[in-house]
Write an enzyme that holds these catalytic residues in place. Sequence first.
Site, PDB file in Angstrom:
ATOM      1  N   GLY A 167       0.782  -1.228   0.000  1.00 14.44           N
ATOM      2  CA  GLY A 167       0.000   0.000   0.000  1.00 14.44           C
ATOM      3  C   GLY A 167       0.813   1.277   0.000  1.00 14.44           C
ATOM      4  O   GLY A 167       0.396   2.274   0.598  1.00 14.44           O
ATOM      5  N   ASP A 222      -3.041   8.827  -4.367  1.00 14.14           N
ATOM      6  CA  ASP A 222      -1.675   8.441  -4.694  1.00 14.14           C
ATOM      7  C   ASP A 222      -1.153   9.233  -5.884  1.00 14.14           C
ATOM      8  O   ASP A 222      -0.004   9.677  -5.912  1.00 14.14           O
ATOM      9  CB  ASP A 222      -1.608   6.952  -5.030  1.00 14.14           C
ATOM     10  CG  ASP A 222      -2.096   6.085  -3.883  1.00 14.14           C
ATOM     11  OD1 ASP A 222      -2.451   6.643  -2.827  1.00 14.14           O
ATOM     12  OD2 ASP A 222      -2.132   4.852  -4.049  1.00 14.14           O
TER      13      ASP A 222
END
Length: 654
Positions: free
Chosen positions: A420, A471
Amino acid sequence: MLVRSSAVLVTMRGQSFLKHLKTRALFNGQGLCIPVFYSPRIETILLSEASPKQLMFNCHILQNEASGKYSNLEGVPKALLPGVGGKKLLDFWWAAVNTRQVFNEVYLVTNADKYKYFERWATANDFPVENIINDGTTTYSGRLGSVGDFDLVLRNKKIEDDVLLVAGDMLFQDHKFDVLQVVHYFKGKRITKFYEKPREGDTKSRLASVVFYCFRKQTLNTVPQYLSDHLEVDQRCFGNYMQYLVNDSHIPVYGMKLPTGFQLIGQVSLADYEKWLSYFSDKKSNQRTQQPYTAKAYARIGLIGNPSDGFNGKTISLSIRNFWSEATIVESRDLVLVPHPLNDPTEFGSLGDLHVISRKEGYFGGLRLLQATCKKFYQYCSEQGIQSFPFHFDLCSVQNRAAEEELYLKYDTNIPRQVGLAGSSAIVTATMQCLMHFFDITDLDMKKPLQPQFILDVEMEELFINAGLQDRVIQVYEGLVYMDFSKEIFKAQGHGDYQPLDMSLLPSMWLAYIRNPSDSGKIHNNVSERWRNGDSEVMEAMTTFAQLTDQARQALETKDHNKLRELMDDNFDLRRKLYGDDVIGAENLQMVNLARQHGSCAKFPGSGGAVIGFCPDADNLKHLKKAFQSEGFVFCDVSPNPPQVKTRKNSQLS
């Protein structure tokens, strides 16, 4: 093809186009095609020469040039002057358009004073002499103007097809420039304002247009109308004509960004001619020895708010230097993507080795990310009217065999997989930045707030990776960023609200992750489906995540780190409640419990497999680190990554 030294300024919806006319500054960039429409039959017209008065002036310069270096060029038309490598300027353009499968005919128009020069050139270069149109002028006062010459060719040759028009006395930077790609792929943007010879203050635009136009056959009837309305020859240049089409007639005109620099030499001095010739010669040399360009994108940690970025929520995210992905790009004959030896294995020690690696790593490495990014980038350029297609390129790694002529084409990454930390999006981001640099796509062409969406589209639309924008935003912006993904903001501006925060507000943070994570045995969740169905628990949770983010921002700005610790713990606890322990996973719960036992907050930086936190007490932090390492987890201090100043070649705009 018509060759002319006219210059224009236009303003496009979404971006602008400008040329500095007083200084004849180089188009550090792309010409503007206005407009391009593909047709099986396209006529090409080359405008070949400046006015006789300008020719006499330039001959006078040569006569007074003391060294005698250019004495053999006295009286030679500008389009027939030596360009890069000694080839005549017109030779380059003739080679660029001499493709009979697309262009039905190619015409060249000149004045009577220089007609014989072009006739001799045509004989030597297999150009049909009957396609040279003599406009009959020998004096400056008797000139027809570039639009008048255009009209003469249309009438003389009875042209009723689409037309490409180019100035033949124009240097261009990359001689692999393929004009056919303009014809085939042009879509472009609608031009809403067009200026000829703008004055200082008329526009903030720093993009320009050169004499490189494509006219649809339905537009050609505007030429005689324009000439009848504009009797003064000074008004009969293409800049004024284009201004008339866009500003007065409101005829749809579109602009396309081209991937190379242009410079008209029709009205420059001998010194300027030498300067630009030297400049473009250097550019060609640089192209032959072009070095690979490497872009690097960093891992990130979601400080607060995740996973609400995929659900119109809010987050704060931090770019970290501990881990990165990179791609390198260099010009080559073919596009070659070579698998990474670790992430895209093609050789195994045995069948058992293949079984172990496949079970642990899965079947999806980074090669698919490169390929999908290239495909999406091509599509984006085509849709936006940016010509990137004629070039050939390779994606390469810094790990190449320097002693060999060819580069080994790889990407590289040290971001741990499946924990992650945004490893996949980092590869896509680095590849996108390489492509943008190589094809000179600037933040004007792909605006920075929209770049994260491009990256997400690569992953979701091409590879069906379910993800949010957080992200991609932090990997584009770097540093510490507050992000608001609310529907209202997206509807108003087409992207989220991304606000950089002061990184000095952060406490010292740590990161721990599972040493050997695996795809095997992961439990899938139905939160996204519940969100789409309007599940009240999910909707309420995402609202709470957003509220935690706003509170965390306030805590950072007031340096209330105790409050920040509480909020980070609340973030994880809410996530655990929403997703359940089976989805969270036993090892993840173990890491969170270890952290809290040693006085630290803890939460996921991403989707799971790693945890982050900070410990106010230095002694507790030492014990915490030992505890994690004793349990087999990897522990490291977070190294924040401030926003980097991107270095790139000069932006080529037109």
